[in-house]
Design a protein around this motif. Structure first.
Motif, PDB file in Angstrom:
ATOM      1  N   THR A 282     -66.931  72.425 -36.311  1.00  0.00           N
ATOM      2  CA  THR A 282     -66.833  72.311 -34.852  1.00  0.00           C
ATOM      3  C   THR A 282     -65.988  73.465 -34.286  1.00  0.00           C
ATOM      4  O   THR A 282     -65.232  74.104 -35.008  1.00  0.00           O
ATOM      5  CB  THR A 282     -66.194  70.973 -34.419  1.00  0.00           C
ATOM      6  N   TYR A 283     -66.117  73.652 -32.974  1.00  0.00           N
ATOM      7  CA  TYR A 283     -65.316  74.685 -32.310  1.00  0.00           C
ATOM      8  C   TYR A 283     -63.827  74.472 -32.590  1.00  0.00           C
ATOM      9  O   TYR A 283     -63.083  75.407 -32.828  1.00  0.00           O
ATOM     10  CB  TYR A 283     -65.507  74.635 -30.783  1.00  0.00           C
ATOM     11  N   ARG A 284     -63.413  73.216 -32.498  1.00  0.00           N
ATOM     12  CA  ARG A 284     -61.987  72.928 -32.687  1.00  0.00           C
ATOM     13  C   ARG A 284     -61.533  73.323 -34.083  1.00  0.00           C
ATOM     14  O   ARG A 284     -60.460  73.894 -34.267  1.00  0.00           O
ATOM     15  CB  ARG A 284     -61.722  71.423 -32.493  1.00  0.00           C
ATOM     16  N   GLU A 285     -62.369  72.973 -35.073  1.00  0.00           N
ATOM     17  CA  GLU A 285     -61.998  73.313 -36.449  1.00  0.00           C
ATOM     18  C   GLU A 285     -61.932  74.826 -36.627  1.00  0.00           C
ATOM     19  O   GLU A 285     -60.998  75.359 -37.231  1.00  0.00           O
ATOM     20  CB  GLU A 285     -63.020  72.709 -37.421  1.00  0.00           C
ATOM     21  N   MET A 286     -62.929  75.514 -36.089  1.00  0.00           N
ATOM     22  CA  MET A 286     -62.959  76.969 -36.250  1.00  0.00           C
ATOM     23  C   MET A 286     -61.777  77.617 -35.547  1.00  0.00           C
ATOM     24  O   MET A 286     -61.176  78.548 -36.040  1.00  0.00           O
ATOM     25  CB  MET A 286     -64.279  77.525 -35.694  1.00  0.00           C
ATOM     26  N   ARG A 287     -61.462  77.100 -34.370  1.00  0.00           N
ATOM     27  CA  ARG A 287     -60.341  77.689 -33.621  1.00  0.00           C
ATOM     28  C   ARG A 287     -59.043  77.525 -34.411  1.00  0.00           C
ATOM     29  O   ARG A 287     -58.254  78.445 -34.523  1.00  0.00           O
ATOM     30  CB  ARG A 287     -60.243  77.033 -32.241  1.00  0.00           C
ATOM     31  N   GLU A 288     -58.848  76.343 -34.972  1.00  0.00           N
ATOM     32  CA  GLU A 288     -57.627  76.111 -35.753  1.00  0.00           C
ATOM     33  C   GLU A 288     -57.588  77.047 -36.965  1.00  0.00           C
ATOM     34  O   GLU A 288     -56.559  77.631 -37.280  1.00  0.00           O
ATOM     35  CB  GLU A 288     -57.577  74.663 -36.265  1.00  0.00           C
ATOM     36  N   LEU A 289     -58.736  77.176 -37.626  1.00  0.00           N
ATOM     37  CA  LEU A 289     -58.763  78.004 -38.831  1.00  0.00           C
ATOM     38  C   LEU A 289     -58.568  79.487 -38.495  1.00  0.00           C
ATOM     39  O   LEU A 289     -57.823  80.181 -39.175  1.00  0.00           O
ATOM     40  CB  LEU A 289     -60.086  77.816 -39.586  1.00  0.00           C
ATOM     41  N   SER A 290     -59.205  79.956 -37.428  1.00  0.00           N
ATOM     42  CA  SER A 290     -59.039  81.393 -37.145  1.00  0.00           C
ATOM     43  C   SER A 290     -57.646  81.683 -36.622  1.00  0.00           C
ATOM     44  O   SER A 290     -57.071  82.716 -36.929  1.00  0.00           O
ATOM     45  CB  SER A 290     -60.116  81.990 -36.240  1.00  0.00           C
ATOM     46  N   TYR A 291     -57.096  80.743 -35.898  1.00  0.00           N
ATOM     47  CA  TYR A 291     -55.728  80.937 -35.426  1.00  0.00           C
ATOM     48  C   TYR A 291     -54.773  81.050 -36.616  1.00  0.00           C
ATOM     49  O   TYR A 291     -53.827  81.828 -36.616  1.00  0.00           O
ATOM     50  CB  TYR A 291     -55.331  79.756 -34.528  1.00  0.00           C
ATOM     51  N   ALA A 292     -55.053  80.258 -37.643  1.00  0.00           N
ATOM     52  CA  ALA A 292     -54.111  80.196 -38.764  1.00  0.00           C
ATOM     53  C   ALA A 292     -54.431  81.170 -39.882  1.00  0.00           C
ATOM     54  O   ALA A 292     -53.894  81.050 -40.968  1.00  0.00           O
ATOM     55  CB  ALA A 292     -54.092  78.766 -39.303  1.00  0.00           C
ATOM     56  N   GLY A 293     -55.292  82.131 -39.636  1.00  0.00           N
ATOM     57  CA  GLY A 293     -55.441  83.159 -40.660  1.00  0.00           C
ATOM     58  C   GLY A 293     -56.860  83.517 -41.053  1.00  0.00           C
ATOM     59  O   GLY A 293     -57.081  84.520 -41.711  1.00  0.00           O
ATOM     60  N   PHE A 294     -57.873  82.706 -40.672  1.00  0.00           N
ATOM     61  CA  PHE A 294     -59.253  83.089 -41.002  1.00  0.00           C
ATOM     62  C   PHE A 294     -59.631  84.253 -40.094  1.00  0.00           C
ATOM     63  O   PHE A 294     -59.576  84.137 -38.872  1.00  0.00           O
ATOM     64  CB  PHE A 294     -60.220  81.922 -40.738  1.00  0.00           C
ATOM     65  N   SER A 295     -60.040  85.352 -40.703  1.00  0.00           N
ATOM     66  CA  SER A 295     -60.256  86.524 -39.854  1.00  0.00           C
ATOM     67  C   SER A 295     -61.723  86.710 -39.477  1.00  0.00           C
ATOM     68  O   SER A 295     -62.075  87.694 -38.850  1.00  0.00           O
ATOM     69  CB  SER A 295     -59.718  87.760 -40.557  1.00  0.00           C
ATOM     70  N   VAL A 296     -62.594  85.776 -39.851  1.00  0.00           N
ATOM     71  CA  VAL A 296     -64.023  85.970 -39.582  1.00  0.00           C
ATOM     72  C   VAL A 296     -64.301  86.079 -38.083  1.00  0.00           C
ATOM     73  O   VAL A 296     -65.091  86.897 -37.648  1.00  0.00           O
ATOM     74  CB  VAL A 296     -64.852  84.821 -40.198  1.00  0.00           C
ATOM     75  N   LEU A 297     -63.657  85.248 -37.292  1.00  0.00           N
ATOM     76  CA  LEU A 297     -63.859  85.268 -35.838  1.00  0.00           C
ATOM     77  C   LEU A 297     -62.514  85.343 -35.135  1.00  0.00           C
ATOM     78  O   LEU A 297     -61.550  84.709 -35.570  1.00  0.00           O
ATOM     79  CB  LEU A 297     -64.496  83.949 -35.398  1.00  0.00           C
TER      80      LEU A 297
END
Ligand code: ASP
Length: 453
Positions: A242-257
């Motif tokens: 979900t958007y929420r999951e992706m936002r949390e992950l990219s904020y915390a270090g996932f650099s894909v998006l």
């Protein structure tokens, strides 16, 4: 129609741009193409944006910038030669970069944005020229003419609400629109860039404005992985999140998006598909509003290091109205941004990126907190890593926290702090930087490794 964005490594050479051409023209719905500046061709290569930053800074310092400017131009001319483009395109790019370098330097931040933005602006012109050479109707779009209005915050612009309306003009453009990512124009007509990697944001804004059916984000990995592949070998690919999951992950270090890129797409309910330019037939990862929760409580684990915590304790803090505000006010006076504030009855920790601090600032902050807030203790703790365990299913599954903390304790990782509850989809663990990899591996094994009986 679909908005398609290609990252720097997808546009780093003539060969890569040809792949982009094949991908775009294989689907007639792909009408708007957002491009980054040329990125790295191999691990030690330089990104054009980094070269431009070096070049712009040299120019600001009145140093010789010619050689750096030539390096940038060389990247474009290599691509133009590989694609056998007419020489005129290089004349145009050269004239553009040199005139930017000679432009007004009285506002250094704005000058730098003008230089940085040339990376994508000129690349869009080059890509459009290639599409046309290949016999396809395609045009470079000037974000100023198309109405991509942004706030006047150098290196950190935000799209203005009016931009979404104005950008609808793109619907009436013929052929394929090649739109440079990463920057827009203020109402006064000046260039302002988004934060680094911000071409993702441009794609999302356009997808929203045009009510696209899909926003495809092409990069150089097959999918978003459930954990950093540099920490865990061959991690599980995420098919849907979900958007929420992706936002949390990219904020915390996932650099894909880029972590700000999802908001415009999310607001318009447009699904985002992450795909690989080098392997376009791989299904990639889909980011949507809701998903069937079939994967258990956790979808991904992100981590990042370089954090510091300021621990403040004071007896009866719980009764003191305004304590938190005053504490954060002190940090605000130093222009510091913070990430988390876990708190207890008589204590609070503020977690921030330690790159913002130095010994002098720390001493001043400590002194002000002691004096103005009459704290009992103020302690800085350095070299922390934050680990974010993310998943929509977390709320519905009992015992996720206990599984996570047990996995960490079995791996002999001391948990410095926990923040759970403020986000519905994540749990945060603060650990010492030296324990980061071990901690991530332990959490991955707990939530993703197949159960062996
Ligand atoms: N070229 C810019 C950067 O390197 C923006 C982007 O690639 O998205 O940050």
């Amino acid at each position: 129609m679909k908005v398609v964005k290609f990252g720097g490594s997808s546009l780093a050479s003539g060969g890569q741009i040809n792949k982009v051409f094949e991908i775009v023209t294989s689907d007639s719905e792909r009408k708007v193409v957002v491009v980054s500046a040329p990125g790295k061709r191999y691990p030690d290569d330089a990104k054009v944006t980094d070269l431009l930053i070096e070049c712009g800074q040299a120019s600001l310092l009145e140093q010789d910038y010619q050689e750096l400017a030539e390096k940038v131009l060389q990247r474009y001319s290599t691509i133009a030669e590989e694609l056998r483009l007419p020489l005129a395109i290089m004349d145009e790019i050269r004239a553009d970069l040199l005139s930017r370098l000679e432009s007004d330097k009285s506002k250094p931040d704005r000058f730098m944005d003008r230089i940085k933005a040339s990376g994508e602006d000129n690349n869009a012109k080059l890509v459009a020229a290639y599409f046309r050479k290949m016999g396809v109707e395609a045009y470079y779009v000037d974000p100023k003419k198309a109405g991509l209005l942004v706030s006047d915050e150098p290196g950190n612009a935000q799209a203005l609400p009016e931009a979404y309306e104005q950008l609808q003009v793109l619907r009436s453009y013929p052929g394929i629109s090649i739109f440079p990512g990463f920057f827009g124009y203020s109402k006064e007509g000046d260039v302002y860039t988004f934060s680094r990697s911000g071409s993702d944001i441009t794609g999302s804004i356009l997808a929203n404005a045009l009510k696209a059916e899909l926003y495809e984000n092409f990069t150089d990995v097959d999918a978003v992985y459930s954990v950093n592949p540099f920490i865990v070998e061959k991690p599980k690919e995420i098919k849907e999140l979900t958007y929420r999951e992706m936002r949390e992950l990219s904020y915390a270090g996932f650099s894909v998006l880029h972590d700000e890129a999802l908001v415009p797409a999310f607001r318009a309910g447009i699904p985002v598909q992450v795909k690989n330019t080098n392997n376009p037939s791989a299904p990639g990862t889909r980011i949507v509003a809701v998903r069937d929760n079939t994967n258990g409580p956790v979808i991904g684990i992100a981590s990042d290091d370089g954090f510091c915590s300021i621990y403040v304790s004071k007896y009866l803090m719980n009764r003191e109205i305004g304590f938190g505000r005053k504490l954060l006010g002190i940090l605000e006076d130093f222009g510091l941004s913070y990430e988390h504030t876990p708190s207890g009855i008589d204590d609070i920790s503020v977690i921030l990126r330690e790159s913002q601090l130095d010994e002098t600032i720390e001493a001043q902050i400590k002194e002000r907190i002691m004096k103005e807030l009459h704290a009992d203790e103020v302690k800085f703790e350095h070299s922390l890593a934050l680990i974010m365990v993310v998943g929509e299913g977390m709320r519905r599954n009992v015992g996720t926290m206990s599984r996570a903390s047990k996995a960490l304790s079995n791996a002999h990782v001391n948990i410095e702090m926990i923040n759970q509850g403020s986000s519905e989809v994540s749990m945060m663990f603060g650990v010492k930087q030296v324990d980061e990899k071990r901690a991530v591996q332990a959490l991955y094994d707990e939530f993703f490794a197949p159960v062996t009986v």
